[in-house]
Design a protein around this motif. Sequence first.
Motif, short mmCIF file in Angstrom:
data_model
loop_
_atom_site.label_atom_id
_atom_site.label_comp_id
_atom_site.label_asym_id
_atom_site.label_seq_id
_atom_site.Cartn_x
_atom_site.Cartn_y
_atom_site.Cartn_z
N THR A 1 9.74 -1.07 -1.21
CA THR A 1 9.37 -2.47 -1.34
C THR A 1 7.89 -2.53 -1.74
O THR A 1 7.21 -1.50 -1.80
CB THR A 1 9.57 -3.22 -0.02
OG1 THR A 1 8.83 -2.57 1.02
CG2 THR A 1 11.04 -3.23 0.37
N ALA A 2 7.40 -3.73 -2.02
CA ALA A 2 6.00 -3.88 -2.41
C ALA A 2 5.09 -3.25 -1.35
O ALA A 2 5.22 -3.54 -0.16
CB ALA A 2 5.67 -5.35 -2.58
N ASN A 3 4.19 -2.39 -1.80
CA ASN A 3 3.33 -1.62 -0.90
C ASN A 3 1.89 -1.68 -1.40
O ASN A 3 1.35 -0.68 -1.87
CB ASN A 3 3.84 -0.17 -0.83
CG ASN A 3 3.13 0.66 0.22
OD1 ASN A 3 2.34 0.14 1.01
ND2 ASN A 3 3.38 1.95 0.22
N PRO A 4 1.25 -2.86 -1.33
CA PRO A 4 -0.10 -3.01 -1.90
C PRO A 4 -1.16 -2.14 -1.25
O PRO A 4 -2.17 -1.81 -1.89
CB PRO A 4 -0.40 -4.50 -1.70
CG PRO A 4 0.49 -4.92 -0.57
CD PRO A 4 1.73 -4.11 -0.71
N LYS A 5 -0.97 -1.75 0.01
CA LYS A 5 -1.95 -0.90 0.68
C LYS A 5 -1.69 0.58 0.46
O LYS A 5 -2.49 1.41 0.89
CB LYS A 5 -1.96 -1.19 2.18
CG LYS A 5 -2.57 -2.53 2.56
CD LYS A 5 -2.74 -2.63 4.06
CE LYS A 5 -3.50 -3.89 4.45
NZ LYS A 5 -3.71 -3.96 5.92
N GLY A 6 -0.59 0.92 -0.19
CA GLY A 6 -0.27 2.32 -0.41
C GLY A 6 0.01 3.07 0.88
O GLY A 6 -0.37 4.24 1.04
N LEU A 7 0.69 2.42 1.81
CA LEU A 7 0.96 3.04 3.11
C LEU A 7 1.99 4.15 2.98
O LEU A 7 3.07 3.96 2.44
CB LEU A 7 1.48 1.99 4.10
CG LEU A 7 0.52 0.85 4.44
CD1 LEU A 7 1.20 -0.13 5.37
CD2 LEU A 7 -0.76 1.38 5.06
N CYS A 8 1.64 5.31 3.48
CA CYS A 8 2.56 6.45 3.49
C CYS A 8 1.97 7.52 4.39
O CYS A 8 0.75 7.74 4.39
CB CYS A 8 2.74 7.01 2.07
SG CYS A 8 3.90 8.39 1.98
#
Length: 294
Positions: free
Chosen positions: A79-86
């Motif tokens: 899904t949309a991940n603007p913070k680049g969380l991973c």
Amino acid sequence: MLFRCNILALVGGRSNAICPVNKVMIWDDHQSQCIGEISLRSEVKSVELQRHHIVVILMQKIYVYKFADLKLLHQIETTANPKGLCVVLQSSGQMVPGRVEHYASKRTRFIMAHDSRIAAFALSQDGTLLATASSKGTLVRVFNTLDGSLLQEVRRGADRAEIYSLAFSSTAQWLAVSSDKGTVHVFSLKADFGTLNNDRLHNTSESHVSSSSMISSLSFMKGILPRYFSSEWSVAQFRLHEGLQYVVAFGHRKNTVLILGMDGSFYRRQFDPMTGGEMTQLEYYNFLKPEETL
């Protein structure tokens, strides 16, 4: 940076950058040269390095490359991940991009962690625990990654906050949280996560004292009063400058927390697991302003 070695992943910036925002440069600081490049069609949000893999996070996709030859191994739609969380577990191929993906068994498990958008999360060192915080920033939840069950919920505060980072201690007994409110919190995790599958609780006196010290005195009225009054609160705290972004981690020394600020500040603090309260400062250094070092 890959562990503490000389290999770094660099991503282009928006202004006066030597490379565009859709390119990842693998930099060898020992040789002072670029040893590999990955170009993509859209902006790179973040990069995670593992011993054998490079993980590149875009707005709605994650690419996994082989470190040795930069061969593309996996493409994951998100899904949309603007913070680049991973989060990438260093000891295996498990990855958490807002969902828990077990590559070894080819199983994907979705965890409905919060009602609002996830703002930050972290994995324990063995990958069995996942801590999450939402965009509201009031509650932090800890899940079992094997079955997705909720193990514990702790409260940072009552008002909204932007959570900057979460970190487990090496033994998964403690969880540190930083936010834009300028306070670093340390929470006691009550379950014996070393024997998670047996569902046993800690029986050490240290864990018992610190766990009981952070539960509201009105918790006996749970179910009658709002959930706020039965919340589990942090054992130890450290107050910093409000609004400045800080990243937290646990040190090798027992009961120590490392804090790095975006202004170049570095703190090493120690907390008392028995009495809790304000942490004791052991070291301070500012990499951008050496004259301020204590």
